[in-house]
Design a protein around this motif. Sequence first.
Motif, mmCIF file in Angstrom:
data_model
loop_
_atom_site.group_PDB
_atom_site.id
_atom_site.type_symbol
_atom_site.label_atom_id
_atom_site.label_comp_id
_atom_site.label_asym_id
_atom_site.label_seq_id
_atom_site.Cartn_x
_atom_site.Cartn_y
_atom_site.Cartn_z
ATOM 1 N N ALA A 27 -4.410 21.070 -7.866
ATOM 2 C CA ALA A 27 -5.220 22.013 -7.090
ATOM 3 C C ALA A 27 -4.517 22.399 -5.798
ATOM 4 C CB ALA A 27 -6.587 21.396 -6.797
ATOM 5 N N GLU A 28 -3.868 21.433 -5.146
ATOM 6 C CA GLU A 28 -3.150 21.723 -3.909
ATOM 7 C C GLU A 28 -1.935 22.620 -4.163
ATOM 8 O OE1 GLU A 28 -2.165 17.960 -2.269
ATOM 9 O OE2 GLU A 28 -4.264 17.319 -2.069
ATOM 10 N N ILE A 29 -1.184 22.309 -5.240
ATOM 11 C CA ILE A 29 -0.011 23.121 -5.570
ATOM 12 C C ILE A 29 -0.434 24.540 -5.924
ATOM 13 C CG2 ILE A 29 1.838 23.437 -7.256
ATOM 14 C CD1 ILE A 29 2.094 20.401 -7.353
ATOM 15 N N SER A 30 -1.518 24.659 -6.674
ATOM 16 C CA SER A 30 -2.022 25.989 -7.027
ATOM 17 C C SER A 30 -2.314 26.811 -5.768
ATOM 18 C CB SER A 30 -3.292 25.849 -7.871
ATOM 19 O OG SER A 30 -3.828 27.114 -8.198
ATOM 20 N N GLY A 31 -2.904 26.147 -4.763
ATOM 21 C CA GLY A 31 -3.184 26.854 -3.513
ATOM 22 C C GLY A 31 -1.921 27.301 -2.807
ATOM 23 N N ARG A 32 -0.905 26.438 -2.795
ATOM 24 C CA ARG A 32 0.377 26.796 -2.164
ATOM 25 C C ARG A 32 1.011 27.988 -2.869
ATOM 26 N NH1 ARG A 32 3.723 23.358 0.977
ATOM 27 N NH2 ARG A 32 2.752 21.383 1.585
ATOM 28 N N ILE A 33 1.053 27.905 -4.197
ATOM 29 C CA ILE A 33 1.673 28.991 -4.971
ATOM 30 C C ILE A 33 0.902 30.294 -4.773
ATOM 31 C CG2 ILE A 33 2.166 29.799 -7.312
ATOM 32 C CD1 ILE A 33 2.637 26.839 -8.056
ATOM 33 N N GLY A 34 -0.430 30.184 -4.711
ATOM 34 C CA GLY A 34 -1.259 31.377 -4.565
ATOM 35 C C GLY A 34 -1.025 32.133 -3.266
ATOM 36 N N ARG A 35 -0.479 31.458 -2.261
ATOM 37 C CA ARG A 35 -0.196 32.137 -0.995
ATOM 38 C C ARG A 35 1.125 32.905 -1.028
ATOM 39 N NH1 ARG A 35 -0.183 29.273 4.191
ATOM 40 N NH2 ARG A 35 -0.803 31.330 4.938
ATOM 41 N N GLY A 36 1.929 32.661 -2.053
ATOM 42 C CA GLY A 36 3.196 33.369 -2.170
ATOM 43 C C GLY A 36 4.077 33.155 -0.953
ATOM 44 N N PRO A 37 4.785 34.186 -0.504
ATOM 45 C CA PRO A 37 5.675 34.045 0.649
ATOM 46 C C PRO A 37 4.958 33.624 1.930
ATOM 47 C CG PRO A 37 6.146 36.062 -0.560
ATOM 48 C CD PRO A 37 4.880 35.510 -1.127
ATOM 49 N N LEU A 38 3.636 33.809 1.976
ATOM 50 C CA LEU A 38 2.894 33.377 3.171
ATOM 51 C C LEU A 38 2.911 31.853 3.310
ATOM 52 C CD1 LEU A 38 -0.255 35.696 2.928
ATOM 53 C CD2 LEU A 38 1.842 36.051 4.257
ATOM 54 N N GLY A 39 3.177 31.160 2.215
ATOM 55 C CA GLY A 39 3.218 29.705 2.242
ATOM 56 C C GLY A 39 4.586 29.138 2.557
ATOM 57 N N GLY A 40 5.538 30.002 2.907
ATOM 58 C CA GLY A 40 6.884 29.555 3.215
ATOM 59 C C GLY A 40 7.835 29.822 2.063
ATOM 60 N N ILE A 108 9.685 31.098 -9.266
ATOM 61 C CA ILE A 108 8.728 31.128 -8.163
ATOM 62 C C ILE A 108 8.734 32.477 -7.457
ATOM 63 C CG2 ILE A 108 8.175 30.173 -5.892
ATOM 64 C CD1 ILE A 108 9.229 27.467 -6.929
ATOM 65 N N ASP A 109 9.896 32.927 -7.050
ATOM 66 C CA ASP A 109 9.970 34.161 -6.265
ATOM 67 C C ASP A 109 9.616 35.398 -7.086
ATOM 68 O OD1 ASP A 109 10.641 32.781 -3.993
ATOM 69 O OD2 ASP A 109 12.804 33.037 -4.255
ATOM 70 N N ALA A 110 9.704 35.298 -8.415
ATOM 71 C CA ALA A 110 9.373 36.434 -9.277
ATOM 72 C C ALA A 110 7.886 36.491 -9.605
ATOM 73 C CB ALA A 110 10.187 36.366 -10.563
ATOM 74 N N ASN A 111 7.109 35.507 -9.107
ATOM 75 C CA ASN A 111 5.659 35.463 -9.325
ATOM 76 C C ASN A 111 5.318 35.380 -10.810
ATOM 77 O OD1 ASN A 111 3.030 35.318 -8.404
ATOM 78 N ND2 ASN A 111 2.730 37.539 -8.378
ATOM 79 N N ILE A 112 6.108 34.585 -11.532
ATOM 80 C CA ILE A 112 5.859 34.329 -12.953
ATOM 81 C C ILE A 112 5.223 32.952 -13.077
ATOM 82 C CG2 ILE A 112 7.000 33.901 -15.177
ATOM 83 C CD1 ILE A 112 9.101 35.975 -14.328
ATOM 84 N N SER A 113 4.349 32.789 -14.052
ATOM 85 C CA SER A 113 3.643 31.519 -14.227
ATOM 86 C C SER A 113 4.620 30.349 -14.367
ATOM 87 C CB SER A 113 2.752 31.572 -15.469
ATOM 88 O OG SER A 113 1.712 32.508 -15.292
ATOM 89 N N ILE A 114 4.361 29.292 -13.613
ATOM 90 C CA ILE A 114 5.138 28.068 -13.680
ATOM 91 C C ILE A 114 4.177 26.914 -13.916
ATOM 92 C CG2 ILE A 114 7.035 28.935 -12.272
ATOM 93 C CD1 ILE A 114 5.768 27.730 -9.838
ATOM 94 N N GLY A 115 4.655 25.677 -13.973
ATOM 95 C CA GLY A 115 3.715 24.615 -14.299
ATOM 96 C C GLY A 115 4.222 23.219 -14.045
#
Length: 333
Positions: A27-40, A108-115
């Motif tokens: 859940a935490e990782i999902s939140g980080r990824i969901g912020r995209g570049p805003l998350g660093g 990650i940078d291409a905004n493609i599903s990862i896991g």
Amino acid sequence: MPRLITTGREIPTELARPMEALAGVAAEISGRIGRGPLGGPLGADVGTNSDGDTQKALDVIADSAFANALEGTGIRWYASEERDAPAELDPEGTLAIAIDPLDGSSNIDANISIGTIFGIQPALEDAMETFMRPGRNLSAAGYIIYGPYTAMVVSFGTGLRTFILDRASGTFVEAAQVTAIPDTTDEYAINASNYRHWSAPIRAWVDDCLAGTEGPRGRNFNMRWIASLVAEAHRIVTRGGVFLYPADDRKGYEQGRLRLVYECAPIAFLIEAGGGKATTGTERMLDRVPEHLHARTPFVFGTASKVDLITSYHDLPEAEVSALFGNRGLFRA
């Protein structure tokens, strides 16, 4: 508050705490990824792992987060794709986990599903002996896909169970349907740019798919390639199909590129539990014994009948698998 909300069937008692920990970190990782570049710069290169693959920032973050969360949950041995050797988390623990903390991180940078991919098994006294066993010793395995929605697909040995992240509450809620791999499909996934490097049986199988209705298969197929194992697996779990990452004749690819302990054995356990099959192309994946912790292997998995058909191509005479779009009339499936 529990991080996994089940519907009717409880999680096996000895697996409940580690599964809760996995869900919390996911859940935490999902939140980080969901912020995209805003998350660093999560997709920034920060080094290489023990096998020489480039590590992204989020690889290292995820690895540390899972290891820390699993302490005190009954996990004795923690083996990660990002680490040279297993770590001991709980000397009194009875379980061991092999994990790919962030599969597909190059996307990650291409905004493609990862896991995330994980497999849990009983712990032996020796860490290396624990993980140098075939995948049939697993007690549970699954993946978490961080996509338009975040889902955890897991098996405890029989059937598949799917949990969807409710972003509002931060909990994974079990979906009502029982997930099983569809047994009919017109899709396959392979990186066709490597065609010239494949063995003759793999080329012949792909040739027959490309020939469509005029070829020996007598139907048209769609080719998919995401370059994210979790995303490929989730498509097959939900829609059926077959995935191939075969060995080829390039240096370093003689045994494929996917890791047996962290990726292929857990996915194979899951696929078989859902009614599919998983092989090296010729042999059952769950019978394969790792030669070392980061051993690689060819991998073919998906709808059972399609996997069986690929295996059968390896039994053809050399003359039959050499000709492009050859007349292999018995293969109509």
